[in-house]
Design an enzyme around this catalytic site. Structure first.
Site, PDB file in Angstrom:
ATOM      1  N   TRP A 331       0.830  -1.213   0.000  1.00  0.00           N
ATOM      2  CA  TRP A 331       0.000   0.000   0.000  1.00  0.00           C
ATOM      3  C   TRP A 331       0.857   1.253   0.000  1.00  0.00           C
ATOM      4  O   TRP A 331       0.513   2.247  -0.649  1.00  0.00           O
ATOM      5  CB  TRP A 331      -0.906   0.013   1.238  1.00  0.00           C
ATOM      6  CG  TRP A 331      -1.689   1.287   1.379  1.00  0.00           C
ATOM      7  CD1 TRP A 331      -2.881   1.595   0.788  1.00  0.00           C
ATOM      8  CD2 TRP A 331      -1.331   2.436   2.157  1.00  0.00           C
ATOM      9  NE1 TRP A 331      -3.284   2.860   1.152  1.00  0.00           N
ATOM     10  CE2 TRP A 331      -2.350   3.406   1.988  1.00  0.00           C
ATOM     11  CE3 TRP A 331      -0.254   2.744   2.988  1.00  0.00           C
ATOM     12  CZ2 TRP A 331      -2.330   4.648   2.615  1.00  0.00           C
ATOM     13  CZ3 TRP A 331      -0.226   3.993   3.602  1.00  0.00           C
ATOM     14  CH2 TRP A 331      -1.243   4.916   3.424  1.00  0.00           C
ATOM     15  N   HIS A 332       1.994   1.203   0.675  1.00  0.00           N
ATOM     16  CA  HIS A 332       2.840   2.379   0.762  1.00  0.00           C
ATOM     17  C   HIS A 332       3.527   2.706  -0.561  1.00  0.00           C
ATOM     18  O   HIS A 332       3.959   3.841  -0.760  1.00  0.00           O
ATOM     19  CB  HIS A 332       3.891   2.192   1.860  1.00  0.00           C
ATOM     20  CG  HIS A 332       3.375   2.456   3.232  1.00  0.00           C
ATOM     21  ND1 HIS A 332       2.708   1.505   3.971  1.00  0.00           N
ATOM     22  CD2 HIS A 332       3.409   3.575   4.009  1.00  0.00           C
ATOM     23  CE1 HIS A 332       2.362   2.021   5.142  1.00  0.00           C
ATOM     24  NE2 HIS A 332       2.760   3.273   5.193  1.00  0.00           N
ATOM     25  N   GLY A 333       3.633   1.747  -1.442  1.00  0.00           N
ATOM     26  CA  GLY A 333       4.256   2.040  -2.726  1.00  0.00           C
ATOM     27  C   GLY A 333       4.377   0.805  -3.590  1.00  0.00           C
ATOM     28  O   GLY A 333       4.491  -0.315  -3.087  1.00  0.00           O
ATOM     29  N   PHE A 487       1.754   8.434  -1.761  1.00  0.00           N
ATOM     30  CA  PHE A 487       1.159   7.159  -1.414  1.00  0.00           C
ATOM     31  C   PHE A 487      -0.361   7.223  -1.536  1.00  0.00           C
ATOM     32  O   PHE A 487      -1.015   6.238  -1.354  1.00  0.00           O
ATOM     33  CB  PHE A 487       1.545   6.752   0.016  1.00  0.00           C
ATOM     34  CG  PHE A 487       3.054   6.646   0.191  1.00  0.00           C
ATOM     35  CD1 PHE A 487       3.821   6.027  -0.763  1.00  0.00           C
ATOM     36  CD2 PHE A 487       3.664   7.177   1.305  1.00  0.00           C
ATOM     37  CE1 PHE A 487       5.190   5.927  -0.616  1.00  0.00           C
ATOM     38  CE2 PHE A 487       5.043   7.089   1.468  1.00  0.00           C
ATOM     39  CZ  PHE A 487       5.794   6.457   0.506  1.00  0.00           C
TER      40      PHE A 487
END
Length: 487
Positions: A331-333, A487
């Site tokens: 999810w963060h990248g 993000f």
């Protein structure tokens, strides 16, 4: 548009607040809606229609779900709403990652590669997608009723203070505040409206100071250090650089959250807290209860518990933790470094449960050990190229104190920068201040005190000085968006 910019601070925000407080309370949602659309369109004009279309579609899909005559139809409409939102997130955020890795696999196998026009990432897509998901799922579960007015729902999703980087706000937490704007701006007993507005302004200035006076100062040196030859970096320089990035990330992201919470408070909203002194944690488990709290709550309520949580045996619990943190990393990248970062934290969470480390005493030892574990994880988070990341991590344990004037990333250049060193020491002091009783009292007084009139004067003057100091500092710096915008 970012909060830490002259356009926002000197033009957009004053004009918005002036209009917001001059119009009747019943019109304030409309003012907020128009301002939020303008705010997003300023920074991402190509995607504002996508955001609005997805928001309108979700509103009506949830209405169809609520009116469905059978449970099967309810599940169908719920699934469609989730597919729309998560599908957009998957396409915009992960399509490039998928195609790049597919091409790499084809090349390794000797096949031809596919051509692909890179997809641009809309800013804040992860945050407004997750917020939409909470509304869909909570309505399906019966936690709340669906909104009756489309404009109210659009305000909930694209409200500019927390649109780009959170906090992730569940609809049931602020539903009454959105649907009844008169009540949110009315004075409560012993809390006049001007008191609420001032408290919001103080919180906003604290966040702005974190960003401009700490995070940006550290970030410039971190970028310089990591932009050099990592293999020529000495052990001391590597640890100082990593510690500086650790502080930069915290003050950057928590600064944004403070600003969002402060702006919401000015307008009469109460957003949930997103940070609780995470670096004083005594375990990685505790760290994730203190860091990005609203994301952790989302992952627990909408992923970990549906997977079975800890109700299906020890090994299934460990599996669920790994899945949650792998997805949290992704999810963060869209990069393998983020996947490894999620797996890294998942590993320590499982180890702590196996060993009972998170329940042991010796806090004086557990705090620094946890901090070091978290810091090493941030290396994975910051350095996207895995080869460079491994080089940097090996330098952390090289016991090689290189001091070469030819590289901009050595300890000598770092420690000869007085502004950087002072800022880093200030950041460390504030990050760990609540380890001491006086620090807890200071935090309680700053964030949770209903100031008397004479106290307001002193705090107001201090806040104004910090505000103008930040505005002045911004004039001397380049554009510096918040880290979590991507993000």
């Amino acid at each position: 548009m970012v909060f830490s910019s002259h356009i926002f601070l000197l033009y957009f925000l004053p004009i918005f607040l002036l209009v917001y407080f001059l119009v009747p309370a019943r019109w304030r949602n409309g003012v907020l809606l128009v301002a939020s659309v303008l705010f997003y369109a300023w920074g991402a004009p190509d995607f504002v229609l996508v955001l609005l279309a997805a928001t309108v579609a979700t509103f009506y899909l949830v209405r169809f779900m609520d009116k469905a005559p059978t449970s099967g139809r309810r599940r169908l409409w719920c699934a469609v709403a989730l597919v729309v939102n998560l599908g957009l997130l998957a396409y915009f955020k992960y399509a490039n990652f998928f195609v790049d890795n597919l091409n790499a696999l084809f090349a390794a196998l000797g096949f031809g590669t596919t051509t692909w026009t890179k997809v641009l990432l809309p800013i804040g897509i992860s945050f407004f997608t997750f917020q939409s998901v909470t509304y869909v799922v909570d309505t399906y579960r019966g936690v709340n009723r669906p909104m009756q007015k489309l404009t109210d729902y659009v305000v909930y999703i694209i409200m500019f203070p927390q649109l780009i980087a959170g906090p992730i706000v569940r609809y049931n937490e602020i539903s009454d505040q959105i649907t009844n704007p008169v009540s949110r701006t009315a004075s409560a007993p012993n809390c006049p409206s001007w008191h609420r507005v001032l408290q919001g302004f103080y919180r906003f200035v604290i966040g702005l100071s974190k960003k401009v006076l700490i995070a940006d100062v550290l970030g410039r040196t971190v970028d310089m250090a990591l932009g050099g030859d990592l293999s020529a970096m000495g052990m001391g320089a590597a640890w100082v650089t990593l510690m500086a990035y650790t502080m930069q990330l915290y003050f950057d992201f928590s600064g944004y959250s403070d600003m969002a919470i402060g702006l919401g408070r000015i307008m009469g909203f109460r957003f949930p807290e997103n940070f609780d002194n995470p670096y004083v944690s005594t375990s990685v488990t505790e760290f994730w209860r203190r860091w990005h709290i609203t994301l952790g709550t989302f992952m627990r309520n909408y992923l970990y518990i549906p997977l079975g949580g800890n109700r299906q045996g020890v090994w299934r619990t460990y599996f669920n933790l790994w899945v949650v943190f792998l997805l949290s990393g992704l999810w963060h990248g869209a990069g393998w470094n983020f996947v490894l970062w999620g797996a890294y934290h998942g590993f320590f969470l499982v180890v702590e449960r196996l060993t009972g480390w998170n329940k042991r005493n010796f806090h004086f030892l557990r705090v620094p050990l946890t901090f070091v574990v978290v810091m090493i994880g941030w290396a994975l988070f910051r350095i996207e190229n895995l080869g460079d990341c491994w080089t940097f991590i090996t330098r952390l344990f090289s016991f090689d104190f290189i001091v070469s004037p030819d590289t901009g990333s050595n300890l000598q250049i770092l420690i000869l920068n007085p502004q950087f060193i002072i800022t880093l020491l200030v950041a460390l002091a504030f990050a760990f201040i609540t380890l001491f009783p006086f620090g807890k009292k200071l935090q309680q007084w700053v964030f949770h005190t209903d100031y008397r009139a004479n106290q307001h004067i002193a705090v107001w003057v201090t806040a104004c000085l910090l505000f103008f100091f930040c505005v002045g500092a911004l004039a001397a710096t380049d554009f510096s968006p918040f880290i979590y915008f991507r993000f």
